[in-house]
Design an enzyme around this catalytic site. Structure first.
Site, PDB file in Angstrom:
ATOM      1  N   CYS A 119       0.803  -1.091   0.206  1.00  0.00           N
ATOM      2  CA  CYS A 119      -0.301   0.118   0.037  1.00  0.00           C
ATOM      3  C   CYS A 119       0.799   1.075  -0.086  1.00  0.00           C
ATOM      4  CB  CYS A 119      -0.799   0.063   1.259  1.00  0.00           C
ATOM      5  SG  CYS A 119      -2.569   1.133   0.930  1.00  0.00           S
ATOM      6  N   CYS A 129      -3.875   6.024   0.487  1.00  0.00           N
ATOM      7  CA  CYS A 129      -3.610   5.203  -0.318  1.00  0.00           C
ATOM      8  C   CYS A 129      -3.163   5.046  -1.599  1.00  0.00           C
ATOM      9  CB  CYS A 129      -4.419   3.637   0.159  1.00  0.00           C
ATOM     10  SG  CYS A 129      -4.639   3.418   1.808  1.00  0.00           S
ATOM     11  N   LYS A 195     -12.004  -5.512   2.364  1.00  0.00           N
ATOM     12  CA  LYS A 195     -11.399  -4.630   3.628  1.00  0.00           C
ATOM     13  C   LYS A 195     -12.285  -3.466   4.087  1.00  0.00           C
ATOM     14  CE  LYS A 195      -7.302  -1.703   4.809  1.00  0.00           C
ATOM     15  NZ  LYS A 195      -5.948  -1.401   4.336  1.00  0.00           N
ATOM     16  N   ARG A 217     -10.797   7.351   4.586  1.00  0.00           N
ATOM     17  CA  ARG A 217     -10.619   6.236   3.575  1.00  0.00           C
ATOM     18  C   ARG A 217     -11.794   5.589   3.045  1.00  0.00           C
ATOM     19  NH1 ARG A 217      -5.350   4.034   6.629  1.00  0.00           N
ATOM     20  NH2 ARG A 217      -3.853   5.600   5.715  1.00  0.00           N
ATOM     21  N   GLU A 233     -16.620  -7.894  -4.080  1.00  0.00           N
ATOM     22  CA  GLU A 233     -15.097  -7.691  -4.359  1.00  0.00           C
ATOM     23  C   GLU A 233     -14.343  -8.878  -4.245  1.00  0.00           C
ATOM     24  OE1 GLU A 233     -13.486  -4.855  -4.363  1.00  0.00           O
ATOM     25  OE2 GLU A 233     -14.742  -3.224  -3.548  1.00  0.00           O
ATOM     26  N   LYS A 248     -11.064  -8.265   6.238  1.00  0.00           N
ATOM     27  CA  LYS A 248     -10.445  -7.514   7.319  1.00  0.00           C
ATOM     28  C   LYS A 248     -11.367  -6.499   7.828  1.00  0.00           C
ATOM     29  CE  LYS A 248      -6.398  -4.531   8.017  1.00  0.00           C
ATOM     30  NZ  LYS A 248      -5.192  -3.790   7.424  1.00  0.00           N
ATOM     31  N   SER A 274      -5.649  -4.434  14.701  1.00  0.00           N
ATOM     32  CA  SER A 274      -5.039  -3.827  16.052  1.00  0.00           C
ATOM     33  C   SER A 274      -6.188  -3.536  16.963  1.00  0.00           C
ATOM     34  CB  SER A 274      -4.144  -2.699  15.657  1.00  0.00           C
ATOM     35  OG  SER A 274      -5.141  -1.691  14.987  1.00  0.00           O
TER      36      SER A 274
END
Length: 322
Positions: A119, A129, A195, A217, A233, A248, A274
């Site tokens: 990325c 990105c 994602k 984003r 996707e 994700k 995270s």
């Protein structure tokens, strides 16, 4: 009193019995450890929002790799913090870029399976990105050309797998073409196919120094409630040549993992991100939960949903318990 003929507790009465009939199992080979390397530091550092997760300097690869493999983990996903940032993220595709150096160091000093995250967000001075137009929107087609260039540089450094995470339209096809044209036809692509635009990424952005300077984003990552779009996707990535697919985050999207597993026959990864890690760690530190049990339960739930591999900051800790 009439008792039932079927007594499910018969198969739960001892640990050996429970292990014998277990439907879902975890194994260290299924874990991928995310790793961070910073071109600007000389000693390992940690970030408050990600307790126990180190950021490494570009040295000491043998000791780093040995520690990981001693736990039983054999696969890593590499991220980098570059020495400089600019509008086009040139640090992502430089021959001497931080990720390229880290890949070379790990491959020369271990037999780890090294996956390269691809990325531009860590490398652009605006934190997005891809390349921005005059209105601050990411320009899709110019960006995926740079993705192809980045993929080739990562493959040249020795990456075993390329993992593009930018969520640009057509990125898998562009990367596959670039890799094939450069002679890397055997390097597989792990696509961040579904994602989502998630609030769970915050601690990662602290570590990777990759938060957008302006805006967000949402224009390229997926809306959190869109299940059908996630399948579209994934379908597109498969059609463009992805070798593996990914969902994700993992924990809040177990339904997406399950549907992807039912509909597609490619290897399926799930990224326990995270925020998922930080919540478990902080609750355990405060004594509110049994951290080890919740860690293992969260991983087992992701595996039960259908993931073949789990990208997780718990990889070493969980592998040692197993």
């Amino acid at each position: 009193m009439i008792y039932p003929d079927v007594r499910l507790r018969r198969l739960r009465q001892s640990e050996r019995m429970r292990n014998l009939v277990a439907e879902t199992r975890l194994h260290p080979d299924q874990f991928v450890l995310p790793m961070f390397f910073d071109a600007n530091i000389s000693e390992t550092k940690t970030t408050a929002s990600m307790p126990g997760v180190p950021t490494h300097p570009l040295k000491g690869y043998d000791a780093i790799a040995s520690g990981i493999q001693d736990s039983g983990v054999n696969s890593v996903l590499v991220f980098g913090i570059p020495s400089h940032k600019d509008a086009v993220g040139s640090g992502a595709y430089e021959k001497e870029g931080v990720v390229q150096k880290a890949i070379e160091g790990l491959k020369e000093n271990s037999d780890l399976m090294v996956i390269a995250d691809l990325c531009l967000c860590e490398y652009t001075d605006h934190g997005h990105c891809g390349i921005l137009d005059a209105d601050g929107c990411v320009v899709n087609d110019d960006t995926i050309e740079l993705y192809g260039k980045t993929a080739v540089s990562q493959a040249e450094a020795g990456a075993d797998i390329i993992a593009p995470s930018g969520m640009m339209d057509g990125q898998i096809a562009a990367i596959r073409m670039a890799l094939d044209d450069a002679g890397f036809k055997n390097v597989p692509i792990m696509a961040y196919s579904a994602k989502f635009y998630s609030a769970y990424y915050g601690p990662f952005r602290d570590v990777a120094e990759s938060a957008p300077g302006k805006g967000n984003r949402a224009g390229y990552q997926m809306q959190c409630g869109n299940r059908l779009e996630a399948m579209r996707e994934i379908e597109m990535d498969v059609a463009e040549g992805a070798d593996m697919i990914m969902v994700k985050p993992a924990g809040p999207y177990l339904d997406i993992i399950r549907e992807a597993r039912d509909r597609f026959d490619l290897p399926l990864a799930a990224y326990q991100v995270s925020g998922e890690y930080a919540m478990i760690k902080s609750a355990a530190a405060n004594g509110w939960i049994d951290g080890e049990r919740v860690m293992m339960e969260s991983l087992l739930g992701i595996k039960r949903a259908g993931a073949d591999m789990i990208i997780t900051y718990f990889a070493e800790e969980a592998a040692r318990m197993l």
